[in-house]
Design a protein around this motif. Structure first.
Motif, PDB file in Angstrom:
ATOM      1  N   LEU A 173       0.836  -1.203   0.000  1.00 32.25           N
ATOM      2  CA  LEU A 173       0.000   0.000   0.000  1.00 32.25           C
ATOM      3  C   LEU A 173       0.871   1.253   0.000  1.00 32.25           C
ATOM      4  CD1 LEU A 173      -2.729   1.397   0.149  1.00 32.25           C
ATOM      5  CD2 LEU A 173      -2.657   1.150   2.650  1.00 32.25           C
ATOM      6  N   VAL A 174       1.947   1.227   0.785  1.00 34.39           N
ATOM      7  CA  VAL A 174       2.871   2.367   0.820  1.00 34.39           C
ATOM      8  C   VAL A 174       3.477   2.594  -0.561  1.00 34.39           C
ATOM      9  CG1 VAL A 174       4.999   3.265   1.837  1.00 34.39           C
ATOM     10  CG2 VAL A 174       3.381   1.972   3.250  1.00 34.39           C
ATOM     11  N   LEU A 175       3.840   1.493  -1.219  1.00 32.49           N
ATOM     12  CA  LEU A 175       4.392   1.585  -2.570  1.00 32.49           C
ATOM     13  C   LEU A 175       3.385   2.222  -3.521  1.00 32.49           C
ATOM     14  CD1 LEU A 175       6.585   0.816  -4.683  1.00 32.49           C
ATOM     15  CD2 LEU A 175       5.433  -1.390  -4.902  1.00 32.49           C
ATOM     16  N   SER A 176       2.131   1.804  -3.427  1.00 34.41           N
ATOM     17  CA  SER A 176       1.095   2.347  -4.308  1.00 34.41           C
ATOM     18  C   SER A 176       0.877   3.833  -4.056  1.00 34.41           C
ATOM     19  CB  SER A 176      -0.221   1.583  -4.093  1.00 34.41           C
ATOM     20  OG  SER A 176      -0.065   0.211  -4.396  1.00 34.41           O
ATOM     21  N   VAL A 177       0.866   4.218  -2.789  1.00 31.72           N
ATOM     22  CA  VAL A 177       0.675   5.632  -2.451  1.00 31.72           C
ATOM     23  C   VAL A 177       1.848   6.470  -2.956  1.00 31.72           C
ATOM     24  CG1 VAL A 177       0.533   7.285  -0.549  1.00 31.72           C
ATOM     25  CG2 VAL A 177      -0.794   5.167  -0.466  1.00 31.72           C
ATOM     26  N   ALA A 178       3.062   5.963  -2.750  1.00 31.39           N
ATOM     27  CA  ALA A 178       4.250   6.692  -3.202  1.00 31.39           C
ATOM     28  C   ALA A 178       4.248   6.849  -4.719  1.00 31.39           C
ATOM     29  CB  ALA A 178       5.513   5.966  -2.748  1.00 31.39           C
ATOM     30  N   LEU A 179       3.886   5.778  -5.414  1.00 30.30           N
ATOM     31  CA  LEU A 179       3.839   5.852  -6.873  1.00 30.30           C
ATOM     32  C   LEU A 179       2.752   6.817  -7.334  1.00 30.30           C
ATOM     33  CD1 LEU A 179       4.850   4.856  -9.603  1.00 30.30           C
ATOM     34  CD2 LEU A 179       3.216   2.965  -9.439  1.00 30.30           C
ATOM     35  N   GLY A 180       1.595   6.763  -6.678  1.00 27.51           N
ATOM     36  CA  GLY A 180       0.519   7.685  -7.033  1.00 27.51           C
ATOM     37  C   GLY A 180       0.919   9.131  -6.817  1.00 27.51           C
TER      38      GLY A 180
END
Length: 256
Positions: A101-108
């Motif tokens: 989830l952290v990865l997805s937020v950072a990418l977003g």
């Protein structure tokens, strides 16, 4: 002074030679299985380069091949970056799963920040061919997003208390340098127009050769065994404490 077409072809041949050298190095040193997405990326680029060098860039066939393969190139670039991220947490698979989830937020966040800068390209764009202009805007967006994400990752690696493989650090730095160069180069291409296309292509080609040389020279089998000492921000005592906490968190998450 605009570089001659002969010089461009020579540089393009150097890129192909560099891609071949990286592939040979990775297969000989058994790194291909460790970095499969990166090996796939370089293999694809090698075949793409071998194809395009035989076609006139002024022909329609060149465009029909270049545009879809360029899009696929950036898809593979994202997979390469995600592969680097996953390797950082190889020793902590539980934490790696939990931080998706952290990865997805950072990418977003990186996608949004990069998109916010595209108005400059669009407002000042002077491309003669709309489809090429659109593709170059997407290229700049993709490169800028990966640049931001990789810079965040490098900041994280500078803080990360656990020892890291030397190859992983080299790989992340080279990818960041490559994406920064592409982002800046395509940005200038978008706002200055096609008149400087060949000059900028030569500049980006030279950067590509340097980065390929870095991968070929610095990525070694020994680099998978040689570990960094961890971030210098930590004292030995604090480093041991944080590593113990990470191990405990990883075990707890792995049981879930």
């Amino acid at each position: 002074m605009t570089p001659s077409w002969g010089f461009v072809q020579l540089l393009y041949a150097a890129v192909i030679a560099g891609e071949a050298a990286v592939l040979l190095k990775f297969w000989r040193h058994r790194l291909a299985a460790i970095y499969p997405f990166f090996t796939l990326f370089i293999s694809f680029q090698f075949l793409r380069s071998l194809t395009l060098i035989q076609i006139s860039p002024r022909s329609e066939l060149f465009g029909w091949i270049w545009i879809p393969t360029e899009i696929l190139t950036w898809v593979l670039c994202y997979l390469v970056v995600f592969e680097i991220y996953s390797k950082v947490l190889d020793d902590y698979p539980g934490i790696r799963r939990a931080t998706r989830l952290v990865l997805s937020v950072a990418l977003g966040l990186c996608l949004s920040l990069a998109a916010a800068t595209l108005w400059v390209d669009i407002a000042h764009g002077v491309e003669k061919f709309p489809i090429l202009g659109a593709v170059n805007v997407v290229r700049r967006w993709a490169a800028s997003t990966l640049t931001l994400f990789l810079l965040l990752m490098l900041g994280y690696l500078a803080w990360y208390p656990a020892p890291l493989k030397r190859n992983l650090i080299v790989h992340a730095v080279l990818n960041a340098f490559y994406c920064i160069a592409i982002s800046v180069g395509v940005f200038y291409r978008n706002i200055l127009g096609p008149d400087l296309a060949r000059t900028l292509s030569v500049a980006l080609g030279a950067v590509t050769v340097l980065v390929l040389a870095g991968w070929a020279a610095l990525m070694t089998r020994g680099g998978e065994e040689r570990m960094s000492s961890g971030a210098k921000l930590w004292s030995s005592r604090d480093q041991r404490r944080v590593l113990a906490q990470l191990a405990a968190i990883n075990r707890a998450l792995a049981r879930q």
